[in-house]
Design an enzyme around this catalytic site. Structure first.
Site, PDB file in Angstrom:
ATOM      1  N   TYR A  61      16.578  76.113  20.557  1.00  0.00           N
ATOM      2  CA  TYR A  61      17.352  76.594  19.410  1.00  0.00           C
ATOM      3  C   TYR A  61      18.569  75.688  19.238  1.00  0.00           C
ATOM      4  O   TYR A  61      19.255  75.378  20.212  1.00  0.00           O
ATOM      5  CB  TYR A  61      17.800  78.042  19.663  1.00  0.00           C
ATOM      6  CG  TYR A  61      18.134  78.807  18.412  1.00  0.00           C
ATOM      7  CD1 TYR A  61      17.172  79.074  17.445  1.00  0.00           C
ATOM      8  CD2 TYR A  61      19.428  79.282  18.183  1.00  0.00           C
ATOM      9  CE1 TYR A  61      17.476  79.802  16.305  1.00  0.00           C
ATOM     10  CE2 TYR A  61      19.734  80.010  17.036  1.00  0.00           C
ATOM     11  CZ  TYR A  61      18.753  80.262  16.104  1.00  0.00           C
ATOM     12  OH  TYR A  61      19.058  80.979  14.969  1.00  0.00           O
ATOM     13  N   SER A 172       8.659  92.856   7.263  1.00  0.00           N
ATOM     14  CA  SER A 172       9.662  92.562   8.301  1.00  0.00           C
ATOM     15  C   SER A 172      10.930  93.365   8.052  1.00  0.00           C
ATOM     16  O   SER A 172      11.178  93.855   6.943  1.00  0.00           O
ATOM     17  CB  SER A 172       9.998  91.069   8.301  1.00  0.00           C
ATOM     18  OG  SER A 172      10.855  90.755   7.214  1.00  0.00           O
ATOM     19  N   GLY A 270      12.742  81.513   8.011  1.00  0.00           N
ATOM     20  CA  GLY A 270      11.915  81.681   9.197  1.00  0.00           C
ATOM     21  C   GLY A 270      10.608  80.961   8.995  1.00  0.00           C
ATOM     22  O   GLY A 270      10.307  80.509   7.880  1.00  0.00           O
ATOM     23  N   PHE A 294      18.089  78.814   4.819  1.00  0.00           N
ATOM     24  CA  PHE A 294      19.142  79.814   5.018  1.00  0.00           C
ATOM     25  C   PHE A 294      19.274  80.080   6.510  1.00  0.00           C
ATOM     26  O   PHE A 294      18.283  80.373   7.189  1.00  0.00           O
ATOM     27  CB  PHE A 294      18.817  81.129   4.296  1.00  0.00           C
ATOM     28  CG  PHE A 294      19.883  82.161   4.530  1.00  0.00           C
ATOM     29  CD1 PHE A 294      20.954  82.265   3.665  1.00  0.00           C
ATOM     30  CD2 PHE A 294      19.855  82.977   5.659  1.00  0.00           C
ATOM     31  CE1 PHE A 294      21.980  83.184   3.908  1.00  0.00           C
ATOM     32  CE2 PHE A 294      20.876  83.888   5.911  1.00  0.00           C
ATOM     33  CZ  PHE A 294      21.928  83.991   5.028  1.00  0.00           C
TER      34      PHE A 294
END
Lengths: 366, 366
Positions: A61, A172, A270, A294
């Site tokens: 990450y 989601s 995502g 984003f």
């Protein structure tokens, strides 16, 4: 309560494992070196186990905490977790905006939340939060803020028009909050969900419980005739599909991009399919598609004031009953602070990490 | 010269053929119904055969002229061609900015340029052009303006920094003009070209003749180690790769996108590979990539003033010797206006249409 009496228990890591990140997590007990005269002491109430937390442990990450020697470890270490809800235990003199008993969340990521207690030097690194339940408060900084900023910060919506957003991964947690925020702003939502046996049931729940205007399946999303014939009827006259929210990638991304109106914006936040994003060339050239990313973590760094404003706006929407947290997706794991052994704590967290496909929230029982 | 004496010969079409667009082209002779008292009469000097002209004939281009009955045909028809250079033959009284002998290009696409003569009602629909050769003037509206606007209109360049753009299809006409305009602005260019046997020779020509800072092959562009180790050395310290120009699509697009700095912009203006654009998800989320399209036709419609300004700026760069037209890519087809039969004209144009991989320009010999 004097800080000297506090024993901290934290989930630490000093290395990474890209295959199984539970290998690098350790439960560590210590008394911190900081003084309650200069630090705010926080007691943890709950924290979610987010995908980004795991990616951090895996070492993949881009945002990560510095590894430090502050926790009486031999190797530089970091406390896992980016998001969580805390209760203020004590504040040094001079702190004006917070008092013991207040509930707070960290302003920024990389705070280290998988811990019984934390300390914090600056009250401005915390956002006070009131009037929402523990689950909502502990998950508002990632899912709530992501949903709010994507709907609110990019498009000049016409609340009296026939304005739409389209999103994939419609089941989601973020999508369910997006749907409700959009509805509160009089924006219509076309939600795409995976094909499944109980499609009707799930679609009905998204429409009735969360206010999705229309739910379609990925195969409908990809169907040429469906796109040409059914979609225009669904959208109605003068529809403007101004925003597409993509958290899947691959062909799903291309298929929601196709439904955008001229000069529409796609925001990608995502990539669940692990497939690269694909777009027909003509959408960029002839339909003036704009495709951006984003990332709430970066937004919060770049504009902390907007993060605070966002949290307050989302809290207001919850308080006003405009949105509810999608708790049916979540599994609560209880950390019994007084009684659980280190092994049991590690076991609990590992269980949360290894359960894919649902959101795990750890609630500390004091 | 009175208009009554003029016989027009135009390449018309009234239908489309997506497989072989030469099937729908007809050579048509007529005397137009408009009066020289109210219309500007233009004599054609040259026109290119652009890919977008062919896509129009094929019926697959989103911008198209209206089919009309103005040319004494039975079916509504349009004159082929969007771009070209004309000489003013006569102007009605009241026209102030143009006089016979002036050279002009159309302000907008869909003008219909594959013709010996044209008429035009408004002087504001034409841009006067002086001081550049016929080839340059006849191709400035598409290639010249595309190159200039992409380099000039989107990025806040630092002329004293180490600013770069990257482009694929580095040997294309547009790319060669981009390279020179960038150099004139002190922007460095990394040009990607297809792998080929005479790579060194082509690269050297792009570097020496057009001023590309560095030329690499598509296989180098896609090479992981090359990207990690060689590219940073090529770019040098504090490099900012602010712009990527994509006219290829597919994997080439992903590989130039990867080389953009944080918050870089990709502009797509073509899709030669006929593959969809692909992007790794992380580039959008973590590197704030922005991917947009570029279409000079739409830009000119939306902002005609900027089109005129662009043409004037590009002409100035030519006059100042900052850019040269990439004529080695072009093949000149001569249309002998006095002597060529209709069959010969159709043959000439069809030959231009069917020769792929090079730019064909038709020059009218009067």
């Amino acid at each position: 309560m004097s800080q000297e009496s506090l024993k901290f228990k934290s989930l630490l890591y000093s290395s990474h494992d890209s295959k199984d990140c539970t290998n690098v997590l350790k439960v560590h007990n210590y008394t911190p070196n900081v003084s309650a005269d200069s630090s705010i002491v926080l007691r943890t109430l709950a924290f979610p186990i987010n995908p980004s937390d795991l990616n951090q442990l895996e070492g993949v990450y881009p945002s990560k905490p510095e590894k430090v020697l502050d926790y009486s470890t031999e190797e530089p270490s970091a406390i896992a977790g980016n998001e969580g809800l805390f209760e203020v235990v004590s504040v040094p003199s001079g702190v004006k905006t917070l008092k013991p008993g207040d509930r707070v969340i960290p302003l920024q990521a990389n705070f280290g939340t998988w811990s019984t207690y934390r300390t914090c030097d600056k009250e401005s690194d915390l956002i006070k939060i009131e009037g929402v339940d523990i689950f909502t408060a502990a998950t508002i900084a990632v899912n709530g803020c992501t949903a709010y900023q994507m709907v609110n910060d990019y498009i000049d919506w016409d609340p009296n028009g026939n304005d739409w957003l389209i999103q994939n991964a419609g089941t989601s947690s973020v999508s369910k909050i997006v749907t409700q925020i959009a509805k509160a702003k009089n924006i219509k939502t076309l939600s795409v969900i995976r094909d499944r046996e109980n499609f009707e049931e799930v679609a009905e729940s998204l429409e009735n419980k969360y206010g999705a205007t229309k739910v379609i399946s990925e195969s409908e999303n990809g169907g040429k005739e469906f796109g040409k014939e059914v979609i225009p009827k669904v959208l109605g006259p003068n529809a403007q599909v101004k925003l597409a929210l993509n958290s899947v990638g691959g062909i799903s991304c291309a298929n929601i991009a196709r439904k955008l109106s001229y000069n529409g914006l796609m925001l990608t936040y995502g990539g669940m399919s692990k497939q690269p994003l694909t777009f027909p060339t003509g959408l960029f050239i002839f339909k003036a598609l704009r495709s951006h990313g984003f990332w709430v973590t970066q937004n919060s760094k770049d504009d902390p004031e907007n993060k605070i404003k966002t949290v307050n706006e989302v809290v207001k929407l919850y308080r006003d009953g405009k949105i509810i947290s999608p708790k049916e997706d979540a599994r609560t794991l209880e950390w019994d602070v007084k009684n659980a052994s280190d092994e049991q704590v590690l076991q609990l967290i590992s269980e949360g990490i290894k359960t894919k496909g649902g959101k795990n929230i750890v609630v500390l029982k004091w």
